[in-house]
Design a protein around this motif. Sequence first.
Motif, PDB file in Angstrom:
ATOM      1  N   LEU A  67       3.179 -10.147 -11.312  1.00 42.93           N
ATOM      2  CA  LEU A  67       2.136  -8.846 -11.487  1.00 42.93           C
ATOM      3  C   LEU A  67       0.926  -9.291 -12.491  1.00 42.93           C
ATOM      4  CD1 LEU A  67       2.542  -6.801  -9.546  1.00 42.93           C
ATOM      5  CD2 LEU A  67       4.399  -7.692 -10.035  1.00 42.93           C
ATOM      6  N   TYR A  97      -0.256  -3.816 -12.417  1.00 40.67           N
ATOM      7  CA  TYR A  97      -1.338  -3.249 -11.718  1.00 40.67           C
ATOM      8  C   TYR A  97      -0.633  -2.060 -11.245  1.00 40.67           C
ATOM      9  CZ  TYR A  97      -4.368  -3.207  -7.444  1.00 40.67           C
ATOM     10  OH  TYR A  97      -5.346  -2.495  -6.711  1.00 40.67           O
ATOM     11  N   ALA A  98      -1.193  -0.923 -11.969  1.00 37.36           N
ATOM     12  CA  ALA A  98      -0.625   0.445 -11.566  1.00 37.36           C
ATOM     13  C   ALA A  98      -1.540   1.365 -10.795  1.00 37.36           C
ATOM     14  CB  ALA A  98      -0.166   1.226 -13.058  1.00 37.36           C
ATOM     15  N   THR A 100      -0.084   2.575  -7.526  1.00 43.51           N
ATOM     16  CA  THR A 100       0.926   3.619  -6.808  1.00 43.51           C
ATOM     17  C   THR A 100       1.550   4.804  -7.355  1.00 43.51           C
ATOM     18  OG1 THR A 100       1.441   1.781  -5.164  1.00 43.51           O
ATOM     19  CG2 THR A 100       2.839   3.605  -4.977  1.00 43.51           C
ATOM     20  N   HIS A 155       1.942   9.291  -3.821  1.00 41.82           N
ATOM     21  CA  HIS A 155       0.797   8.668  -3.252  1.00 41.82           C
ATOM     22  C   HIS A 155       0.872   6.871  -3.151  1.00 41.82           C
ATOM     23  CE1 HIS A 155      -1.104  12.537  -3.150  1.00 41.82           C
ATOM     24  NE2 HIS A 155      -1.101  12.290  -2.005  1.00 41.82           N
ATOM     25  N   GLY A 156       1.059   6.358  -2.102  1.00 43.96           N
ATOM     26  CA  GLY A 156       1.016   4.834  -2.268  1.00 43.96           C
ATOM     27  C   GLY A 156      -0.177   4.543  -1.144  1.00 43.96           C
ATOM     28  N   TRP A 185       6.448   2.603  -9.250  1.00 41.90           N
ATOM     29  CA  TRP A 185       6.534   1.328  -8.531  1.00 41.90           C
ATOM     30  C   TRP A 185       5.956   0.159  -9.197  1.00 41.90           C
ATOM     31  CZ3 TRP A 185      10.109  -0.431  -5.905  1.00 41.90           C
ATOM     32  CH2 TRP A 185      10.838   0.513  -4.963  1.00 41.90           C
ATOM     33  N   ASN A 213      10.321  -2.500 -11.872  1.00 39.32           N
ATOM     34  CA  ASN A 213       9.385  -1.566 -11.379  1.00 39.32           C
ATOM     35  C   ASN A 213       9.340  -0.267 -12.029  1.00 39.32           C
ATOM     36  OD1 ASN A 213      10.584  -3.535  -8.849  1.00 39.32           O
ATOM     37  ND2 ASN A 213       8.204  -2.823  -8.629  1.00 39.32           N
ATOM     38  N   PRO A 218      11.114  -5.950   1.013  1.00 41.40           N
ATOM     39  CA  PRO A 218      10.038  -5.005   0.480  1.00 41.40           C
ATOM     40  C   PRO A 218       8.778  -5.676   0.875  1.00 41.40           C
ATOM     41  CG  PRO A 218      11.301  -5.961  -1.262  1.00 41.40           C
ATOM     42  CD  PRO A 218      11.893  -6.396  -0.080  1.00 41.40           C
ATOM     43  N   TYR A 269       5.420  -3.509   0.355  1.00 42.67           N
ATOM     44  CA  TYR A 269       4.301  -3.687  -0.903  1.00 42.67           C
ATOM     45  C   TYR A 269       3.174  -4.386  -0.652  1.00 42.67           C
ATOM     46  CZ  TYR A 269       6.538  -8.302  -1.783  1.00 42.67           C
ATOM     47  OH  TYR A 269       7.037  -9.514  -1.706  1.00 42.67           O
ATOM     48  N   GLY A 316       0.825  -2.639   0.879  1.00 44.37           N
ATOM     49  CA  GLY A 316       0.487  -1.879   1.992  1.00 44.37           C
ATOM     50  C   GLY A 316       1.362  -2.064   3.096  1.00 44.37           C
ATOM     51  N   ASP A 317       2.267  -0.596   3.505  1.00 38.66           N
ATOM     52  CA  ASP A 317       3.123  -0.532   4.418  1.00 38.66           C
ATOM     53  C   ASP A 317       2.677  -1.217   5.939  1.00 38.66           C
ATOM     54  OD1 ASP A 317       5.211   1.509   6.003  1.00 38.66           O
ATOM     55  OD2 ASP A 317       3.163   1.586   7.112  1.00 38.66           O
ATOM     56  N   VAL A 336       2.663  -0.662   8.741  1.00 40.00           N
ATOM     57  CA  VAL A 336       2.205  -0.023   9.993  1.00 40.00           C
ATOM     58  C   VAL A 336       0.590   0.627   9.574  1.00 40.00           C
ATOM     59  CG1 VAL A 336       2.236   2.606  11.228  1.00 40.00           C
ATOM     60  CG2 VAL A 336       4.258   0.751  11.226  1.00 40.00           C
ATOM     61  N   VAL A 337       0.756   0.913   8.234  1.00 39.00           N
ATOM     62  CA  VAL A 337      -0.441   1.469   7.710  1.00 39.00           C
ATOM     63  C   VAL A 337      -1.591   0.545   7.870  1.00 39.00           C
ATOM     64  CG1 VAL A 337      -1.670   2.219   5.677  1.00 39.00           C
ATOM     65  CG2 VAL A 337       0.213   3.289   6.446  1.00 39.00           C
ATOM     66  N   LEU A 348      -3.125  -0.362  11.260  1.00 37.62           N
ATOM     67  CA  LEU A 348      -4.062   0.950  11.732  1.00 37.62           C
ATOM     68  C   LEU A 348      -5.518   0.343  11.191  1.00 37.62           C
ATOM     69  CD1 LEU A 348      -1.781   3.887  11.527  1.00 37.62           C
ATOM     70  CD2 LEU A 348      -2.693   2.942  13.425  1.00 37.62           C
ATOM     71  N   LEU A 390      -1.853   6.571  17.964  1.00 36.28           N
ATOM     72  CA  LEU A 390      -1.651   5.543  16.812  1.00 36.28           C
ATOM     73  C   LEU A 390      -0.662   4.512  17.158  1.00 36.28           C
ATOM     74  CD1 LEU A 390      -0.876   7.919  13.656  1.00 36.28           C
ATOM     75  CD2 LEU A 390      -2.831   6.280  14.013  1.00 36.28           C
TER      76      LEU A 390
HETATM   77  C1  LIG Z   1       9.267  -3.922  -4.297  1.00 37.31           C
HETATM   78  C2  LIG Z   1       7.940  -3.108  -4.569  1.00 37.31           C
HETATM   79  C3  LIG Z   1       6.991  -3.669  -5.363  1.00 37.31           C
HETATM   80  C4  LIG Z   1       5.871  -2.742  -5.639  1.00 37.31           C
HETATM   81  N1  LIG Z   1       4.921  -3.183  -6.560  1.00 37.31           N
HETATM   82  C5  LIG Z   1       3.815  -2.302  -6.877  1.00 37.31           C
HETATM   83  C6  LIG Z   1       3.010  -2.619  -7.801  1.00 37.31           C
HETATM   84  O1  LIG Z   1       3.120  -3.618  -8.593  1.00 37.31           O
HETATM   85  N2  LIG Z   1       1.993  -1.845  -8.018  1.00 37.31           N
HETATM   86  C7  LIG Z   1       1.744  -0.577  -7.378  1.00 37.31           C
HETATM   87  O2  LIG Z   1       0.795  -0.024  -7.650  1.00 37.31           O
HETATM   88  N3  LIG Z   1       2.388  -0.424  -6.222  1.00 37.31           N
HETATM   89  C8  LIG Z   1       3.407  -1.118  -5.866  1.00 37.31           C
HETATM   90  N4  LIG Z   1       4.394  -0.833  -4.887  1.00 37.31           N
HETATM   91  C9  LIG Z   1       4.263   0.265  -3.915  1.00 37.31           C
HETATM   92  C10 LIG Z   1       3.702  -0.286  -2.584  1.00 37.31           C
HETATM   93  O3  LIG Z   1       2.520  -0.697  -2.787  1.00 37.31           O
HETATM   94  C11 LIG Z   1       3.750   1.193  -1.783  1.00 37.31           C
HETATM   95  O4  LIG Z   1       4.991   1.372  -1.676  1.00 37.31           O
HETATM   96  C12 LIG Z   1       3.060   0.898  -0.070  1.00 37.31           C
HETATM   97  O5  LIG Z   1       1.904   0.709  -0.530  1.00 37.31           O
HETATM   98  C13 LIG Z   1       3.575   2.162   0.427  1.00 37.31           C
HETATM   99  O6  LIG Z   1       3.113   3.097   0.304  1.00 37.31           O
HETATM  100  P1  LIG Z   1       4.069   4.504   0.091  1.00 37.31           P
HETATM  101  O7  LIG Z   1       5.248   4.010  -0.601  1.00 37.31           O
HETATM  102  O8  LIG Z   1       3.217   5.557  -0.188  1.00 37.31           O
HETATM  103  O9  LIG Z   1       4.626   4.483   1.520  1.00 37.31           O
HETATM  104  P2  LIG Z   1       4.105   5.799   2.620  1.00 37.31           P
HETATM  105  O10 LIG Z   1       2.962   5.848   2.864  1.00 37.31           O
HETATM  106  O11 LIG Z   1       4.746   7.262   1.953  1.00 37.31           O
HETATM  107  O12 LIG Z   1       5.118   5.389   3.975  1.00 37.31           O
HETATM  108  C14 LIG Z   1       6.188   6.143   4.296  1.00 37.31           C
HETATM  109  C15 LIG Z   1       6.198   6.096   6.128  1.00 37.31           C
HETATM  110  O13 LIG Z   1       4.900   7.000   6.283  1.00 37.31           O
HETATM  111  C16 LIG Z   1       4.044   6.031   7.293  1.00 37.31           C
HETATM  112  N5  LIG Z   1       2.685   6.416   7.003  1.00 37.31           N
HETATM  113  C17 LIG Z   1       1.854   6.552   5.955  1.00 37.31           C
HETATM  114  N6  LIG Z   1       0.567   6.602   6.324  1.00 37.31           N
HETATM  115  C18 LIG Z   1       0.496   6.862   7.548  1.00 37.31           C
HETATM  116  C19 LIG Z   1      -0.707   6.754   8.580  1.00 37.31           C
HETATM  117  N7  LIG Z   1      -1.765   6.933   7.983  1.00 37.31           N
HETATM  118  N8  LIG Z   1      -0.530   6.849   9.413  1.00 37.31           N
HETATM  119  C20 LIG Z   1       0.724   6.314  10.246  1.00 37.31           C
HETATM  120  N9  LIG Z   1       1.986   6.267   9.423  1.00 37.31           N
HETATM  121  C21 LIG Z   1       1.758   6.468   8.237  1.00 37.31           C
HETATM  122  C22 LIG Z   1       4.272   4.563   7.143  1.00 37.31           C
HETATM  123  O14 LIG Z   1       4.343   3.602   7.947  1.00 37.31           O
HETATM  124  C23 LIG Z   1       5.831   4.820   6.574  1.00 37.31           C
HETATM  125  O15 LIG Z   1       6.740   4.472   7.565  1.00 37.31           O
HETATM  126  C24 LIG Z   1       5.524  -1.708  -4.700  1.00 37.31           C
HETATM  127  C25 LIG Z   1       6.351  -1.191  -3.856  1.00 37.31           C
HETATM  128  C26 LIG Z   1       7.666  -2.105  -3.662  1.00 37.31           C
HETATM  129  C27 LIG Z   1       8.552  -1.509  -2.582  1.00 37.31           C
END
Ligand SMILES: Cc1cc2nc3c(=O)[nH]c(=O)nc-3n(C[C@H](O)[C@H](O)[C@H](O)COP(=O)(O)OP(=O)(O)OC[C@H]3O[C@@H](n4cnc5c(N)ncnc54)[C@H](O)[C@@H]3O)c2cc1C
Length: 609
Positions: free
Chosen positions: A46, A80-81, A83, A87-88, A120, A184, A364, A368, A370-371, A373-374, A377, A461
Amino acid sequence: MTRKELFKNTLRKSVHAWKLINELPLSDDESLMLRHFMDQPGFLDLHWRMFVPAIKGQGTEEQKQKWLPLANKMQIIGCYAQTELGHGSNVQGLETTATFDPQTDQFILHSPTQTSSKWWPGGLGKVSTHAVIYARLITDGKDHGVHGFIVQLRNMDDHSPLPGITIGDIGVKFGNGAYNSMDNGFLMFDKFCIPRDQMLMRLSKVTREGKYVPSDVPRQLMYGTMVSVRQTIVSNASIAMARAVCIATRYSAVRRQFGSQNGGIETQVIDYKTQQNRLFPLLASAYAFRFVGEWLKWLYTDVTQRLEASDFATLPEAHACTAGLKSMTTSATSDGIEECRKLCGGHGYLWCSGLPELFAVYVPACTYEGDNVVLQLQVARFLMKTVSQLGSGKAPAGTTAYMGRAKHLLQCRSSIRKAEDWLNPAMVLETFEARALRMAVSCANNLSKFENQEQGFSELLADLVEAAIAHCQLIVVSKFIVKLEGEIKGKGVKNQLKNLCYIYALHLIHKHLGDFLSTNSITSEQASLANHQLRSLYTQVRPNAVALVDAFDYTDHYLGSVLGRYDGNVYPKLFEEALKDPLNDTVVPDGYHEYIRPLIKQHLRSARL
Ligand SMILES: Cc1cc2nc3c(=O)[nH]c(=O)nc-3n(C[C@H](O)[C@H](O)[C@H](O)COP(=O)(O)OP(=O)(O)OC[C@H]3O[C@@H](n4cnc5c(N)ncnc54)[C@H](O)[C@@H]3O)c2cc1C
Ligand SMILES: CCCCCCCCCCCCCCCCCCCC(=O)SCCNC(=O)CCNC(=O)[C@H](O)C(C)(C)COP(=O)(O)OP(=O)(O)OC[C@H]1O[C@@H](n2cnc3c(N)ncnc32)[C@H](O)[C@@H]1OP(=O)(O)O
């Protein structure tokens, strides 16, 4: 190791790696290699991949001069903080506030709710002294959206959190070791003040008087660090896929089941077409992701140079490519590692196969940066925009250039007549282009039936994600073909790569047949011919499969797998590993006298034995 031991041991390794980098000294490329062989997530990832690039990309010249020397010498350690607990994915929905106080010339960082806690960030929980924090900028009561700030978190003398900061580790993650080497973390601010010059001000500024001055460059440049990391994740997907495939291929050549005649040896499982049909497309994917990763690196370098010259034209494409390919390759690799475990039968489930740990640490990546699916999109939005501009006189460029031939691609019929036609790169490419374009156009047509575009987008979607994946698969196939057209030393090597390229493409056709048939990109007869050709390609790859994974040049130490050993000496080594298990330290297990003996004795008594 316990979690604490694992964490401390990773600190030891990271600091040792840093010492080697300086003492030897190592070049940037060599340092990356060292990280690769250190082979554990840790705070250095990181610091180097996100904290330093965020300052480089979003800091002013003065800020870079102040912070980069400290970060480059690791006199400060950063993370890098972005998330938060609540909200991620929705970065614009972050809740942490940074309110400018003109009286003190400071920003007051605050976490107004529990869901606004940072949650996270890697390296945050226990290690980092500093962080780039993303928070809503508020001046004079007005919310200007999310911006980046450099924030000191811990005292430089005793590492305690500074007053106004609550910080810790978020707890154990999936798997035994895996990502648990990383701290994390969570973080809350209670009206914590930082000087005004710690807002990253290359993109927009706050003056001494508290006036917000937006920049004339796209605000999306704030997301630049994510684009850079997504690009590297694609090449990492190839490394992880190659690793799993190396284990499964070598073991499939060692493992024998059935087929013994007259007491002879049984058949190597790699000779079963079912095994080949599951394994060889993954082998092909490992190579395909490597080549698309090389191309993406070029694209990223190109867009970076353009941005430096204030040319923002290719930014949307760079974002779509990095997001889409990160998503597609990490999903395929996670599934691929699990498939390799199953390809190794029961022994794949043993820890010493190396596959469970690889899966746990890799999976993961689908979340990480960015999900997945997101991120698809985002690609879909880019595609819908491109389709809507067709006919406007603006010719699509780069990876969407094929859409410029929409008229032809929407009505052409594949001219595949015999199985060997599937080895014609132009025909394969056109098939993928037709499918991708038709899926995108179909989504666009369906979208146009909605009065409200956003409502239509929400409704469609799932289709949009499929169209985005089709586009990404086209990119991977086309970059593989381009690679074959370029300089490859050795005819034999080129032939092998050609086989893998067509396996990659034809297997995708087989897997997504519904898409290809429903868009009339091919007929069912042509699909059968593709399958026929695929089987023939498997036969050609079979004698070279082990060589093709040996070519990854992974040492036994790096693979960490009894099943994937280079010498194939699997069975004696499985025994050796089993005998190392602490349960085998004693012949009679701890607990015998407490539980097993009383149980047996009770039954013996009642049975009068
Ligand atoms: C191992 C690990 C390391 C990480 N390290 C960091 C880090 O160093 N710094 C940091 O800032 N973050 C970090 N993260 C966080 C990571 O970036 C987020 O978890 C990631 O961006 C996903 O966001 P979320 O957790 O909010 O998922 P969510 O958005 O809550 O996703 C949950 C579900 O909702 C669905 N979904 C969400 N939005 C939509 C949409 N608009 N349309 C359709 N479906 C949707 C997703 O597909 C998923 O199935 C880390 C995460 C992990 C697991
Ligand atoms: C056996 C042992 C093995 C051991 C192996 C060990 C291996 C270990 C491997 C370890 C490697 C680890 C290396 C990596 C470490 C990773 C650490 C992870 C760090 C993180 O996760 S950081 C947090 C990441 N967070 C996200 O990614 C959030 C995802 N969300 C977003 O990116 C955006 O918010 C989103 C969803 C793209 C935005 O949506 P929206 O609300 O629509 O956005 P906006 O209104 O803000 O903007 C819309 C507009 O902007 C365009 N856009 C969006 N993003 C970008 C961008 N990045 N670049 C350029 N443009 C962008 C978007 O397309 C819209 O454009 P329009 O033209 O349509 O307006």
